[in-house]
Design a protein around this motif. Structure first.
Motif, PDB file in Angstrom:
ATOM      1  N   LYS A 653    -136.293  64.862 -35.893  1.00 55.86           N
ATOM      2  CA  LYS A 653    -135.337  65.800 -35.306  1.00 55.86           C
ATOM      3  C   LYS A 653    -134.612  65.209 -34.103  1.00 55.86           C
ATOM      4  O   LYS A 653    -133.405  65.414 -33.923  1.00 55.86           O
ATOM      5  N   GLU A 654    -135.359  64.499 -33.253  1.00 54.91           N
ATOM      6  CA  GLU A 654    -134.797  64.068 -31.978  1.00 54.91           C
ATOM      7  C   GLU A 654    -134.159  62.681 -32.024  1.00 54.91           C
ATOM      8  O   GLU A 654    -133.176  62.428 -31.333  1.00 54.91           O
ATOM      9  N   PHE A 655    -134.734  61.761 -32.808  1.00 50.94           N
ATOM     10  CA  PHE A 655    -134.270  60.373 -32.766  1.00 50.94           C
ATOM     11  C   PHE A 655    -133.562  59.918 -34.056  1.00 50.94           C
ATOM     12  O   PHE A 655    -133.071  58.803 -34.116  1.00 50.94           O
ATOM     13  N   VAL A 656    -133.561  60.770 -35.079  1.00 55.01           N
ATOM     14  CA  VAL A 656    -132.976  60.357 -36.354  1.00 55.01           C
ATOM     15  C   VAL A 656    -131.801  61.248 -36.744  1.00 55.01           C
ATOM     16  O   VAL A 656    -130.655  60.782 -36.856  1.00 55.01           O
ATOM     17  N   LEU A 657    -132.082  62.496 -36.958  1.00 55.46           N
ATOM     18  CA  LEU A 657    -131.069  63.414 -37.517  1.00 55.46           C
ATOM     19  C   LEU A 657    -129.743  63.402 -36.752  1.00 55.46           C
ATOM     20  O   LEU A 657    -128.674  63.349 -37.379  1.00 55.46           O
ATOM     21  N   PRO A 658    -129.759  63.440 -35.411  1.00 52.48           N
ATOM     22  CA  PRO A 658    -128.463  63.483 -34.707  1.00 52.48           C
ATOM     23  C   PRO A 658    -127.663  62.176 -34.794  1.00 52.48           C
ATOM     24  O   PRO A 658    -126.495  62.151 -34.371  1.00 52.48           O
ATOM     25  N   PHE A 659    -128.261  61.086 -35.297  1.00 52.42           N
ATOM     26  CA  PHE A 659    -127.615  59.775 -35.224  1.00 52.42           C
ATOM     27  C   PHE A 659    -127.282  59.171 -36.593  1.00 52.42           C
ATOM     28  O   PHE A 659    -126.960  57.999 -36.692  1.00 52.42           O
ATOM     29  N   LEU A 660    -127.386  59.961 -37.656  1.00 60.32           N
ATOM     30  CA  LEU A 660    -127.141  59.448 -39.005  1.00 60.32           C
ATOM     31  C   LEU A 660    -125.648  59.450 -39.328  1.00 60.32           C
ATOM     32  O   LEU A 660    -125.163  60.149 -40.233  1.00 60.32           O
ATOM     33  N   MET A 661    -124.892  58.649 -38.576  1.00 58.25           N
ATOM     34  CA  MET A 661    -123.450  58.489 -38.800  1.00 58.25           C
ATOM     35  C   MET A 661    -123.078  57.037 -38.552  1.00 58.25           C
ATOM     36  O   MET A 661    -123.609  56.393 -37.653  1.00 58.25           O
ATOM     37  N   LEU A 662    -122.144  56.544 -39.369  1.00 62.14           N
ATOM     38  CA  LEU A 662    -121.760  55.130 -39.284  1.00 62.14           C
ATOM     39  C   LEU A 662    -121.244  54.734 -37.912  1.00 62.14           C
ATOM     40  O   LEU A 662    -121.438  53.607 -37.463  1.00 62.14           O
ATOM     41  N   ASP A 663    -120.584  55.681 -37.235  1.00 64.58           N
ATOM     42  CA  ASP A 663    -119.975  55.324 -35.958  1.00 64.58           C
ATOM     43  C   ASP A 663    -120.866  55.626 -34.758  1.00 64.58           C
ATOM     44  O   ASP A 663    -120.411  55.619 -33.617  1.00 64.58           O
ATOM     45  N   MET A 664    -122.151  55.905 -35.017  1.00 64.34           N
ATOM     46  CA  MET A 664    -123.124  56.111 -33.922  1.00 64.34           C
ATOM     47  C   MET A 664    -123.838  54.790 -33.673  1.00 64.34           C
ATOM     48  O   MET A 664    -124.401  54.187 -34.601  1.00 64.34           O
ATOM     49  N   GLU A 665    -123.850  54.380 -32.413  1.00 68.79           N
ATOM     50  CA  GLU A 665    -124.437  53.089 -32.075  1.00 68.79           C
ATOM     51  C   GLU A 665    -125.919  53.013 -32.453  1.00 68.79           C
ATOM     52  O   GLU A 665    -126.429  51.944 -32.783  1.00 68.79           O
ATOM     53  N   GLU A 666    -126.609  54.148 -32.406  1.00 71.72           N
ATOM     54  CA  GLU A 666    -128.062  54.171 -32.633  1.00 71.72           C
ATOM     55  C   GLU A 666    -128.439  54.314 -34.107  1.00 71.72           C
ATOM     56  O   GLU A 666    -129.624  54.396 -34.430  1.00 71.72           O
ATOM     57  N   VAL A 667    -127.455  54.363 -35.022  1.00 72.49           N
ATOM     58  CA  VAL A 667    -127.764  54.662 -36.410  1.00 72.49           C
ATOM     59  C   VAL A 667    -128.711  53.645 -37.031  1.00 72.49           C
ATOM     60  O   VAL A 667    -129.619  54.014 -37.796  1.00 72.49           O
ATOM     61  N   GLY A 668    -128.569  52.379 -36.708  1.00 72.05           N
ATOM     62  CA  GLY A 668    -129.454  51.360 -37.284  1.00 72.05           C
ATOM     63  C   GLY A 668    -130.900  51.560 -36.860  1.00 72.05           C
ATOM     64  O   GLY A 668    -131.821  51.515 -37.687  1.00 72.05           O
ATOM     65  N   LEU A 669    -131.093  51.792 -35.573  1.00 74.21           N
ATOM     66  CA  LEU A 669    -132.460  52.019 -35.069  1.00 74.21           C
ATOM     67  C   LEU A 669    -133.024  53.325 -35.620  1.00 74.21           C
ATOM     68  O   LEU A 669    -134.213  53.410 -35.954  1.00 74.21           O
ATOM     69  N   SER A 670    -132.171  54.331 -35.745  1.00 70.23           N
ATOM     70  CA  SER A 670    -132.629  55.616 -36.288  1.00 70.23           C
ATOM     71  C   SER A 670    -133.100  55.472 -37.726  1.00 70.23           C
ATOM     72  O   SER A 670    -134.098  56.088 -38.131  1.00 70.23           O
ATOM     73  N   LEU A 671    -132.397  54.648 -38.510  1.00 65.40           N
ATOM     74  CA  LEU A 671    -132.819  54.426 -39.893  1.00 65.40           C
ATOM     75  C   LEU A 671    -134.172  53.717 -39.943  1.00 65.40           C
ATOM     76  O   LEU A 671    -135.031  54.027 -40.774  1.00 65.40           O
ATOM     77  N   LYS A 672    -134.366  52.763 -39.046  1.00 59.07           N
ATOM     78  CA  LYS A 672    -135.668  52.078 -38.987  1.00 59.07           C
ATOM     79  C   LYS A 672    -136.773  53.073 -38.612  1.00 59.07           C
ATOM     80  O   LYS A 672    -137.885  53.034 -39.162  1.00 59.07           O
ATOM     81  N   LEU A 673    -136.461  53.945 -37.645  1.00 56.91           N
ATOM     82  CA  LEU A 673    -137.433  54.982 -37.271  1.00 56.91           C
ATOM     83  C   LEU A 673    -137.709  55.914 -38.445  1.00 56.91           C
ATOM     84  O   LEU A 673    -138.847  56.347 -38.673  1.00 56.91           O
ATOM     85  N   PHE A 674    -136.654  56.235 -39.192  1.00 62.96           N
ATOM     86  CA  PHE A 674    -136.770  57.141 -40.334  1.00 62.96           C
ATOM     87  C   PHE A 674    -137.734  56.570 -41.367  1.00 62.96           C
ATOM     88  O   PHE A 674    -138.708  57.229 -41.770  1.00 62.96           O
ATOM     89  N   ILE A 675    -137.475  55.326 -41.804  1.00 60.78           N
ATOM     90  CA  ILE A 675    -138.331  54.740 -42.841  1.00 60.78           C
ATOM     91  C   ILE A 675    -139.743  54.525 -42.318  1.00 60.78           C
ATOM     92  O   ILE A 675    -140.732  54.758 -43.027  1.00 60.78           O
ATOM     93  N   GLN A 676    -139.879  54.140 -41.064  1.00 60.97           N
ATOM     94  CA  GLN A 676    -141.198  53.934 -40.462  1.00 60.97           C
ATOM     95  C   GLN A 676    -141.986  55.239 -40.428  1.00 60.97           C
ATOM     96  O   GLN A 676    -143.168  55.283 -40.754  1.00 60.97           O
ATOM     97  N   THR A 677    -141.300  56.317 -40.064  1.00 62.87           N
ATOM     98  CA  THR A 677    -141.967  57.624 -39.970  1.00 62.87           C
ATOM     99  C   THR A 677    -142.384  58.132 -41.338  1.00 62.87           C
ATOM    100  O   THR A 677    -143.498  58.629 -41.521  1.00 62.87           O
TER     101      THR A 677
END
Length: 853
Positions: A653-677
């Motif tokens: 909710k806090e580190f992934v969902l808000p950042f799942l957009m191509l133009d968000m700087e954190e999207v790459g890290l959020s995807l890594k957090l997503f798969i890790q979680t």
């Protein structure tokens, strides 16, 4: 003086002298012939001898020696005369009382009972009586009652009432060796045919509870015999109070009656002692407070494990009714007069009030024959009428408030319920910071090593110092220091209880929110501790590190946790060690309901405010990922209980969902957090994904996939993912779908259908190929929507497929749509191959070679 072996000593010599003088005064008669009327002339030397002994041992154990002397005298009364010289030799060898008893002339029960009465030793009398075997005890009490009914004087009545009251208060002392010897001796003196002739293997000063009831019944009979000799109003008050207490406790109250609350108990003690303080005639008036409290505890703590027989109870009811009828008017006149309250009048009103309440409850719950119910109803009305006419006295006692002093005396002396008094002491704001209160805390700090007590003390300190009271700064600092010492002495689980309470009460800033002016040296301790943590990351030093952090985290949780989060990311190799320390404090799993981030967990807030979006290198990102993993799935450490501080759903909710957009700087890290979680928590028994709304997550991933079709339209500086990342997003989507479908039973059919409908509607906004990726998800609910031209080249079942008009898919684009389907997944590719229909009459189609064919 040795209170153990009953040998000849200076005190015995004094006692011997007293008996010799009494013997001379009674000459030529022997003391065993002494009658009640002779005592006043003969008994004084014996009384004086015991008083001299008590005075001489006043600084050691006067009460213990008085008990020893009375045991020796009572043993002398019970000793059978030796029947032969060999019997005498045996007594010398085996009977510990025989040698000292030989120093006393032969005496009878009159000497014993009159001596007890002269010494006002009703409490000792009951202690010794209850230590005797049942048969002997009853016989001795019967002898006492017969003695009291002969030429009954006012002193006899007063002593009888005291004895009766002491029997109801008696609880016994199983550790008393003197009583043990006395009981053993009494067994030996019994005839061999007696059922109690064999000495007990283990001493019990309070014999079976059942046999106590007949003793009370005997005393009730004794009251009936001497009631006409009860002349003074004070004694009438005592007699009625005793009778009311006996019937309440030993007849009417339920066996499983709950103990009164500590506050009520303390108020009762304060009332009793205040009355004693105002009653100059009371024997406890001049005693020290601690002694008053010990005695008052006995007065207000009557309990019984057995009940009087019904016959005795109704005899008591009848006697109570008759005495109230006979004495009621004169007692009411006295109670309503201008005379002050003394303990006799207080006890009468208090005991009758309790009796009346218990009697009403008895009437409501007991199944009684008609005649017995009428007796009880008549008595209940009689008691109510008496109390109604005297209620003014109870409502206007105007007694001094000594509650604080009593509570502190109980704590200092560790009397009954002293730990409950500690809780009152810690939470009572108006007592706090007096000299006595501070001294009590200093002297008894070891008792306050309980999490709830530490929290109460902290709350009291904060409320009082923020009030208008003027308090010496030295007191404030001393109490805060003592309280924190008590906290540091707690076990780690108990420290967590305190930390949890502080967080809920004060929020993330902890004690510093209210006590910052008194927490000197915090910053220095913080810097020192974290310098040490950065240098030592071994598991051997973990316990010491946890203790150091525990000292700081209570003072300012927010500063400490943020410092640790920052250190865990920037200091390479420390993330695992620091996560182990953090997970030793499950209290940090705290959600603030107010403030800048309401309903966001404390741990998430600290991570977001300290390190999230502030990474300067890929290594820091990697350490962050590993830190989050350790906080979700803690690494066990030997001897230290741990708990997860982050839940997988809040990470998404806090580190992934808000950042799942191509133009968000954190999207790459959020995807890594997503798969890790997802991967780290796939094996959890509980379906955790339900709590973080999986359907919005699915749609966000679908949106991200759809945005890859517009990849080249974004400015270069806004492309925070490469085209290769599409495979990672696809993999996450497939994994998420698998997890949700595997837990479909956690949804109700209605919820599942509504959620699918919502997702299906939302996908209408996206490219049709994205929806086709959820083909298995929608199976049985929605058909696969594809361009109409696909139907021209594929044999598609209308039960599973439906055509939609899509812009850009005009005539002749069927193969293009077919190839886009094949690019979705290998399973869809296989299906498309099986459904493809090639027109062999068309050279262009006949020459087409599909992928992988």
């Amino acid at each position: 003086m040795d209170l153990g072996p009953l040998n000849i000593c200076e005190e015995m010599t004094i006692l011997h002298g007293g008996f010799l003088m009494a013997e001379q005064l009674f000459h030529p008669k022997a003391l065993e012939q002494l009658t009640k009327s002779d005592w006043e002339h003969v008994g004084q030397p014996i009384v004086e001898a015991l008083k001299e002994i008590s005075s001489a041992t006043a600084h050691s154990q006067p009460f213990a020696w008085k008990k020893k002397a009375l045991i020796i005298i009572w043993a002398k009364v019970l000793q059978p005369s030796p029947v032969s010289p060999s019997d005498t030799d045996t007594r010398w060898q085996e009977d510990v009382f025989f040698s000292v008893g030989n120093m006393i002339p032969t005496i009878n029960h009159t000497v014993l009972f009159e001596l007890l009465k002269s010494l006002e030793a009703s409490g000792l009398f009951i202690q010794l009586l209850m230590a005797l075997p049942t048969t002997i005890g009853r016989s001795e009490l019967q002898s006492f009652l017969e003695h009291m009914t002969i030429d009954t004087s006012s002193k006899d009545v007063a002593f009888f009432l005291d004895v009766w009251w002491e029997m109801m208060k008696h609880k016994g002392d199983q550790q008393d060796p003197l009583l043990s010897q006395f009981r053993t001796m009494a067994h030996k003196y019994l005839p061999s045919s007696d059922e109690f002739s064999h000495p007990p293997k283990r001493f019990k000063s309070d014999p079976d509870v059942g046999p106590t009831m007949p003793l009370l019944a005997m005393l009730l009979n004794g009251l009936k015999q001497i009631q006409k000799r009860i002349l003074s109003l004070g004694m009438k008050c005592c007699a009625l109070a005793n009778l009311a207490d006996m019937l309440s406790v030993f007849a009417l109250m339920e066996d499983d009656t709950q103990e009164v609350s500590a506050t009520v108990y303390l108020d009762k003690l304060a009332t009793v002692i205040s009355v004693w303080n105002s009653d100059t005639q009371n024997p406890y008036h001049q005693q020290a407070l601690a002694d008053k409290v010990k005695e008052a505890e006995r007065d207000v703590s009557l309990t019984s494990l057995a009940k009087l027989p019904s016959e005795t109870v109704f005899m008591g009811f009848e006697l109570m009714y008759n005495l109230l009828q006979e004495w009621g008017t004169e007692l009411q006149d006295m109670l309503n007069s201008s005379q002050g309250t003394n303990y006799d009048t207080y006890r009468l009103c208090d005991s009758l009030t309790s009796f009346s309440q218990n009697l009403e409850l008895y009437l409501d719950t007991a199944s009684l024959p008609k005649e017995e119910r009428e007796v009880v109803l008549e008595l209940a009305k009689c008691v109510r009428d008496f109390l109604r006419k005297t209620s003014r006295m109870l409502n206007n006692k105007g007694l001094e408030d000594i509650t604080a002093s009593i509570a502190m005396a109980i704590i200092e002396q560790k009397m009954d319920r002293y730990m409950e008094m500690c809780y009152i002491f810690a939470s009572e704001k108006k007592w706090a910071f007096s000299d006595e209160w501070v001294a009590c805390l200093v002297n008894n700090r070891c008792l306050f090593r309980e999490p709830d007590l530490v929290l109460s003390l902290l709350e009291t300190v904060m409320e009082v110092i923020n009030s208008n009271r003027v308090i010496p700064q030295t007191h404030i600092k001393q109490v805060i220091c003592l309280t924190l010492e008590c906290y540091e002495d707690l076990s780690l689980p108990d420290k967590n209880k305190v930390l949890s309470g502080v967080l809920h009460y004060l929020g993330p800033k902890g004690l510093s929110d209210r006590l910052s002016n008194y927490l000197e040296g915090f910053q220095e301790d913080l810097n020192t501790t974290f310098n040490q943590l950065a240098q030592s990351t071994s598991e051997q030093g973990l316990a010491k590190a946890v203790a150091s952090v525990a000292h700081l985290v209570i003072l300012n949780p927010e500063v400490v946790v943020k410092k640790m989060c920052s250190l865990a990311v920037t200091n390479l190799g420390t993330h695992r060690f620091l996560a182990q320390i953090l997970t030793a404090f499950p209290a940090l799993k705290f959600t603030e309901e107010q403030g800048p981030n309401p309903y966001t967990s404390f741990m998430v807030s600290c991570l977001k405010e300290t390190v999230w979006t502030k990474f300067s290198t890929p290594k820091e990102e990697k350490q962050f990922l590993e830190l989050v993993s350790c906080l979700m799935n803690p690494v066990k450490a030997q001897g230290i209980p741990i708990a997860a501080l982050l839940e997988p759903d809040e990470v998404l909710k806090e580190f992934v969902l808000p950042f799942l957009m191509l133009d968000m700087e954190e999207v790459g890290l959020s995807l890594k957090l997503f798969i890790q979680t997802l991967e780290a928590n796939a094996g959890l028994e509980e379906y955790w994904l339900q709590t973080c709304s999986p359907f919005p997550l699915l749609f966000s991933l679908c949106q991200l996939l759809d945005s890859f079709s517009k990849f080249w339209q974004l400015p270069r500086e806004k492309r925070y993912l490469t085209l290769d990342s599409k495979d990672l997003v696809t993999h996450i989507l497939e994994l998420l779908c698998e997890i949700v479908l595997a837990n479909i039973e956690t949804f109700s059919p209605d919820t599942w259908a509504k959620s699918l409908s919502w997702l299906h509607r939302k996908l209408d906004q996206l490219d049709w190929t994205v929806g086709l990726r959820l083909k298995n998800f929608f199976e049985g609910h929605f058909k696969c929507e594809v361009p109409a031209t696909l139907f021209e080249i594929c044999k598609l079942s209308e039960a599973q497929w439906t055509s939609q008009a899509h812009e850009g898919y005009g005539p002749g684009t069927g193969l293009l749509a077919w190839m886009e389907c094949c690019s979705i997944s290998s399973s869809v590719t296989e299906q498309m191959l099986s459904l493809l229909v090639v027109n062999v009459g068309n050279p262009e189609e006949a020459g087409f070679h599909p992928p992988n064919s």
